[in-house]
Design an enzyme around this catalytic site. Structure first.
Site, PDB file in Angstrom:
ATOM      1  CE  LYS A  54      -3.780  -2.576   2.266  1.00 55.59           C
ATOM      2  NZ  LYS A  54      -4.452  -2.862   3.384  1.00 55.59           N
ATOM      3  CD  GLN A  98      -3.226  -4.080   6.430  1.00 54.91           C
ATOM      4  OE1 GLN A  98      -3.116  -3.275   5.807  1.00 54.91           O
ATOM      5  NE2 GLN A  98      -4.138  -5.181   6.444  1.00 54.91           N
ATOM      6  CG  ASP A 124      -9.740  -0.069   4.956  1.00 52.20           C
ATOM      7  OD1 ASP A 124      -9.416  -0.159   3.966  1.00 52.20           O
ATOM      8  OD2 ASP A 124      -8.855  -0.286   6.018  1.00 52.20           O
TER       9      ASP A 124
END
Ligand code: NDP
Length: 311
Positions: A54, A98, A124
């Protein structure tokens, strides 16, 4: 029949190429690049690989990527403190924490984090605000993996409206938003889970079958209607020789990869499904790269919306 391979790498590349001029234009007008804060807690090796990918994608896109790393001993309050600082920052447009968080933080830790992330920075798409907007089919930041699957279907010319779709998995991050996105595109959607009975025969009714289970190669050809599109979201690393031998015959590609590397990455769909499906995503190189491309798209979208909201 051998299924057409749906190349997630190619579609992801196209999305990232489309994001790049938007990043340049934003940077020119805002006087700074779109900013993405990534919070990584602990030592989970897979998480470190995902975060590295990422960061690389964000930097290649010309974004400011800020990694906030915490030790495995960090508390939930430590994580919430970092998220609070990123919420308040002017140069961070997106925030990603994460998963998974260390087990010691408790089962509700991830929900507690999603509850505090500013919905405008929730790249997200997991915060209750964005989930609610998604349910109502309103503009919002959408979960990257299912949004990537929709992009892949669209860009591969696979019709969704009127099709029978079956999603295996009902998690908050993949299964549920996937089902909603297919529903909003006028598919007729069935959601299956671990308590579903007659799973294989239900799946075999699907024109579009999405597997988001986390069980290596569970979807076998008997789950698949001839010619159906099969999307394999699963990512399972196998490092046990007996399991690999039971799943893949000697001389097969996966078996050879295992013998060379000592482990092999497989999806939730057995490669034999290629003999029945009309189209199939590979693992790796299917859904995974799309998740990252959609994260870039969401970060740019969040940056543009934040600046516009202040104008
Ligand atoms: P979860 O473990 O949160 O959810 C798994 C779902 O599968 C649950 O709803 C569960 O049912 C269902 N399930 C488990 N066993 C069975 C079974 N035997 N029959 C039917 N349903 C079953 O996983 P995630 O949704 O987070 O992830 C799913 C997979 O996708 C994983 O392999 C993960 O690594 C991968 N993934 C890949 C991404 C990518 O970018 N490619 C991104 C995110 C995830 P129940 O609810 O009843 O327990």
């Amino acid at each position: 029949m051998t299924a057409r391979v749906l190349d997630g790498n190619a579609v992801a590349r196209a999305i990232r190429e489309e994001v790049a001029p938007g990043v340049a234009a934003f940077t020119a007008t805002a006087g700074r690049p779109p900013g993405l804060g990534i919070v990584l807690v602990g030592d989970d090796p897979a998480s470190h690989v995902y975060v590295r990918n990422k960061i690389r994608a964000g930097m290649e896109a010309g974004m400011f990527v800020d990694l906030q790393q915490l030790p495995a001993t960090a508390t939930l309050d430590d994580v919430l403190g970092v998220v609070g600082r990123l919420n308040a920052s002017d140069v961070h447009d997106g925030i990603l924490v994460q998963s998974p968080l260390p087990g010691a933080m408790g089962r509700e830790a991830e929900r507690a984090v999603f509850d505090v992330i500013d919905p405008a920075k929730d790249v997200d798409g997991f915060s209750p605000g964005n989930v609610g907007l998604l349910v109502q089919k309103r503009d919002c930041l959408k979960a990257c993996t299912p949004a990537g699957v929709i992009e892949l279907l669209d860009r591969s010319g696979i019709a969704i409206a009127g099709q029978r779709a079956v999603v295996i998995g009902r998690s908050d991050i993949v299964g549920k938003p996937m089902a909603l996105m297919l529903l909003h595109r006028d598919a007729t959607v069935t959601v299956c889970h671990s308590r579903t009975t007659s799973l294989a025969s239900l799946c075999a009714e699907a024109d579009i079958l999405v597997a988001a289970i986390g069980r290596a190669c569970m979807v076998t050809p008997d789950f698949v209607k001839p010619g159906a599109t099969v999307i394999d979201v699963g990512m399972n690393r196998l490092d046990d020789a007996a399991t690999v031998a039971a799943l893949f015959p000697a001389g097969s590609k996966k078996r050879e990869q295992f013998e060379k590397a000592g482990s092999v990455l497989v999806g939730d769909v057995h490669p034999d499904v290629a003999g029945t499906a009309g189209a199939l995503t590979p693992v790796p190189g299917g859904v995974g790269p799309l998740t990252i491309a959609m994260l870039m798209k969401n970060t740019l979208q969040a940056a543009i919306a934040r600046v516009a909201a202040r104008a």
